[in-house]
Design a protein around this motif. Sequence first.
Motif, PDB file in Angstrom:
ATOM      1  N   LEU A   1       0.833  -1.205   0.000  1.00 31.59           N
ATOM      2  CA  LEU A   1       0.000   0.000   0.000  1.00 31.59           C
ATOM      3  C   LEU A   1       0.868   1.257   0.000  1.00 31.59           C
ATOM      4  CD1 LEU A   1      -2.855   1.308   0.286  1.00 31.59           C
ATOM      5  CD2 LEU A   1      -2.465   1.220   2.752  1.00 31.59           C
ATOM      6  N   ILE A   2       1.881   1.268   0.841  1.00 27.84           N
ATOM      7  CA  ILE A   2       2.767   2.432   0.911  1.00 27.84           C
ATOM      8  C   ILE A   2       3.538   2.596  -0.396  1.00 27.84           C
ATOM      9  CG2 ILE A   2       4.798   3.403   2.064  1.00 27.84           C
ATOM     10  CD1 ILE A   2       3.724   1.963   4.640  1.00 27.84           C
ATOM     11  N   ASP A   3       4.096   1.507  -0.916  1.00 29.61           N
ATOM     12  CA  ASP A   3       4.862   1.580  -2.165  1.00 29.61           C
ATOM     13  C   ASP A   3       4.024   2.109  -3.329  1.00 29.61           C
ATOM     14  OD1 ASP A   3       7.224   0.702  -1.026  1.00 29.61           O
ATOM     15  OD2 ASP A   3       6.880  -1.412  -1.548  1.00 29.61           O
ATOM     16  N   GLU A   4       2.747   1.755  -3.360  1.00 29.81           N
ATOM     17  CA  GLU A   4       1.863   2.209  -4.443  1.00 29.81           C
ATOM     18  C   GLU A   4       1.523   3.691  -4.340  1.00 29.81           C
ATOM     19  OE1 GLU A   4      -1.583  -0.302  -4.151  1.00 29.81           O
ATOM     20  OE2 GLU A   4      -0.479  -2.109  -4.728  1.00 29.81           O
ATOM     21  N   ASN A   5       1.675   4.275  -3.140  1.00 27.43           N
ATOM     22  CA  ASN A   5       1.193   5.640  -2.927  1.00 27.43           C
ATOM     23  C   ASN A   5       2.241   6.639  -2.462  1.00 27.43           C
ATOM     24  OD1 ASN A   5      -1.904   5.448  -3.208  1.00 27.43           O
ATOM     25  ND2 ASN A   5      -1.345   3.661  -2.005  1.00 27.43           N
ATOM     26  N   ARG A   6       3.444   6.220  -2.228  1.00 28.70           N
ATOM     27  CA  ARG A   6       4.412   7.149  -1.658  1.00 28.70           C
ATOM     28  C   ARG A   6       5.070   8.032  -2.717  1.00 28.70           C
ATOM     29  NH1 ARG A   6      10.148   4.623  -0.393  1.00 28.70           N
ATOM     30  NH2 ARG A   6      10.146   2.910  -1.895  1.00 28.70           N
ATOM     31  N   VAL A   7       5.532   9.156  -2.249  1.00 26.21           N
ATOM     32  CA  VAL A   7       6.245  10.117  -3.076  1.00 26.21           C
ATOM     33  C   VAL A   7       7.672   9.594  -3.262  1.00 26.21           C
ATOM     34  CG1 VAL A   7       7.110  12.494  -3.142  1.00 26.21           C
ATOM     35  CG2 VAL A   7       4.862  12.004  -2.162  1.00 26.21           C
ATOM     36  N   PRO A   8       8.222   9.682  -4.481  1.00 21.41           N
ATOM     37  CA  PRO A   8       9.607   9.224  -4.687  1.00 21.41           C
ATOM     38  C   PRO A   8      10.553   9.894  -3.692  1.00 21.41           C
ATOM     39  CG  PRO A   8       8.571   9.697  -6.790  1.00 21.41           C
ATOM     40  CD  PRO A   8       7.614  10.173  -5.718  1.00 21.41           C
ATOM     41  N   GLY A   9      11.462   9.097  -3.146  1.00 16.62           N
ATOM     42  CA  GLY A   9      12.421   9.614  -2.172  1.00 16.62           C
ATOM     43  C   GLY A   9      11.938   9.535  -0.736  1.00 16.62           C
ATOM     44  N   CYS A  10      10.701   9.248  -0.556  1.00 12.92           N
ATOM     45  CA  CYS A  10      10.129   9.138   0.795  1.00 12.92           C
ATOM     46  C   CYS A  10      10.469   7.751   1.359  1.00 12.92           C
ATOM     47  CB  CYS A  10       8.622   9.325   0.729  1.00 12.92           C
ATOM     48  SG  CYS A  10       7.798   9.134   2.316  1.00 12.92           S
ATOM     49  N   GLU A  11      11.038   7.725   2.544  1.00 13.22           N
ATOM     50  CA  GLU A  11      11.374   6.463   3.185  1.00 13.22           C
ATOM     51  C   GLU A  11      10.334   6.139   4.253  1.00 13.22           C
ATOM     52  OE1 GLU A  11      15.360   6.569   4.694  1.00 13.22           O
ATOM     53  OE2 GLU A  11      16.175   7.334   2.806  1.00 13.22           O
ATOM     54  N   TYR A  12      10.202   4.861   4.537  1.00 11.31           N
ATOM     55  CA  TYR A  12       9.248   4.464   5.575  1.00 11.31           C
ATOM     56  C   TYR A  12       9.769   3.264   6.348  1.00 11.31           C
ATOM     57  CZ  TYR A  12       7.748   0.647   2.476  1.00 11.31           C
ATOM     58  OH  TYR A  12       7.700  -0.458   1.676  1.00 11.31           O
ATOM     59  N   GLU A  13       9.197   3.090   7.516  1.00 11.79           N
ATOM     60  CA  GLU A  13       9.495   1.942   8.359  1.00 11.79           C
ATOM     61  C   GLU A  13       8.165   1.435   8.916  1.00 11.79           C
ATOM     62  OE1 GLU A  13      12.067   0.820  12.386  1.00 11.79           O
ATOM     63  OE2 GLU A  13      11.873   2.906  11.769  1.00 11.79           O
ATOM     64  N   ILE A  14       7.960   0.148   8.857  1.00 10.97           N
ATOM     65  CA  ILE A  14       6.741  -0.465   9.396  1.00 10.97           C
ATOM     66  C   ILE A  14       7.128  -1.250  10.644  1.00 10.97           C
ATOM     67  CG2 ILE A  14       4.915  -2.158   8.995  1.00 10.97           C
ATOM     68  CD1 ILE A  14       5.217  -1.559   5.981  1.00 10.97           C
ATOM     69  N   LYS A  15       6.409  -1.009  11.723  1.00  7.63           N
ATOM     70  CA  LYS A  15       6.615  -1.768  12.959  1.00  7.63           C
ATOM     71  C   LYS A  15       5.284  -2.402  13.354  1.00  7.63           C
ATOM     72  CE  LYS A  15      10.195   1.169  14.954  1.00  7.63           C
ATOM     73  NZ  LYS A  15      10.522   2.036  16.091  1.00  7.63           N
ATOM     74  N   ILE A  16       5.266  -3.696  13.458  1.00  9.33           N
ATOM     75  CA  ILE A  16       4.081  -4.385  13.973  1.00  9.33           C
ATOM     76  C   ILE A  16       4.378  -4.653  15.441  1.00  9.33           C
ATOM     77  CG2 ILE A  16       2.674  -6.467  13.849  1.00  9.33           C
ATOM     78  CD1 ILE A  16       3.219  -6.508  10.839  1.00  9.33           C
ATOM     79  N   THR A  17       3.643  -3.976  16.305  1.00  3.67           N
ATOM     80  CA  THR A  17       3.938  -4.031  17.733  1.00  3.67           C
ATOM     81  C   THR A  17       3.196  -5.142  18.460  1.00  3.67           C
ATOM     82  OG1 THR A  17       2.243  -2.368  18.183  1.00  3.67           O
ATOM     83  CG2 THR A  17       4.504  -1.579  17.830  1.00  3.67           C
ATOM     84  N   ALA A  18       2.146  -5.654  17.881  1.00  7.60           N
ATOM     85  CA  ALA A  18       1.398  -6.747  18.502  1.00  7.60           C
ATOM     86  C   ALA A  18       0.696  -7.524  17.400  1.00  7.60           C
ATOM     87  CB  ALA A  18       0.376  -6.206  19.495  1.00  7.60           C
ATOM     88  N   ALA A  19       0.506  -8.793  17.638  1.00  9.04           N
ATOM     89  CA  ALA A  19      -0.217  -9.632  16.685  1.00  9.04           C
ATOM     90  C   ALA A  19      -1.177 -10.516  17.468  1.00  9.04           C
ATOM     91  CB  ALA A  19       0.748 -10.482  15.875  1.00  9.04           C
TER      92      ALA A  19
END
Length: 170
Positions: free
Chosen positions: A61-79
């Motif tokens: 989802l993020i890759d499809e919508n992010r601005v070029p050059g924008c970095e991200y980190e995903i943290k799943i804190t609980a499952a």
Amino acid sequence: TVMSPTGTRTEELPNLPTVFVGVLNGGFAAGCVAPTAELFGDIRTLPDMNRHSVYSDLANLIDENRVPGCEYEIKITAAQKGLLGKRDSTIISAIDSASKKVRKTGIEISKSMPTQAFVTDGADMAAPGIETVVLGPGDWKYAPDEFISITDMHDAAEIYLQTAYELPLR
């Protein structure tokens, strides 16, 4: 953009999966591009979903919508694992009988929200085969200042006690 998690929809859980954004923090002024942003959310999953599939869905989802050059980190804190309780079981029969004695009416086994989307230890108890159910005689409220009436709390205690008497000795 709407997130469409990959998971096999099931008749037992017609309202799942759910995706909620609870907090979005970013920026310091309305006319400035935020140097960083944080989004916190909650995804209630289907039984065949896990932290890896959720991570992949979020990254896509993020890759499809992010601005070029924008970095991200995903943290799943609980499952939390999904819980599909057995509708025809010893514990359900005992609770139904107890409810009839306490409230003069049997229990309702619901497919509507929030049924089966609770965050409890029920799924962990069910995994090794322990009959498990989530029960609460009060109305579900998902709002600020959630509460349960004293009458419902009293009835819950009575139903839990009566259920213990209804269960067969092993």
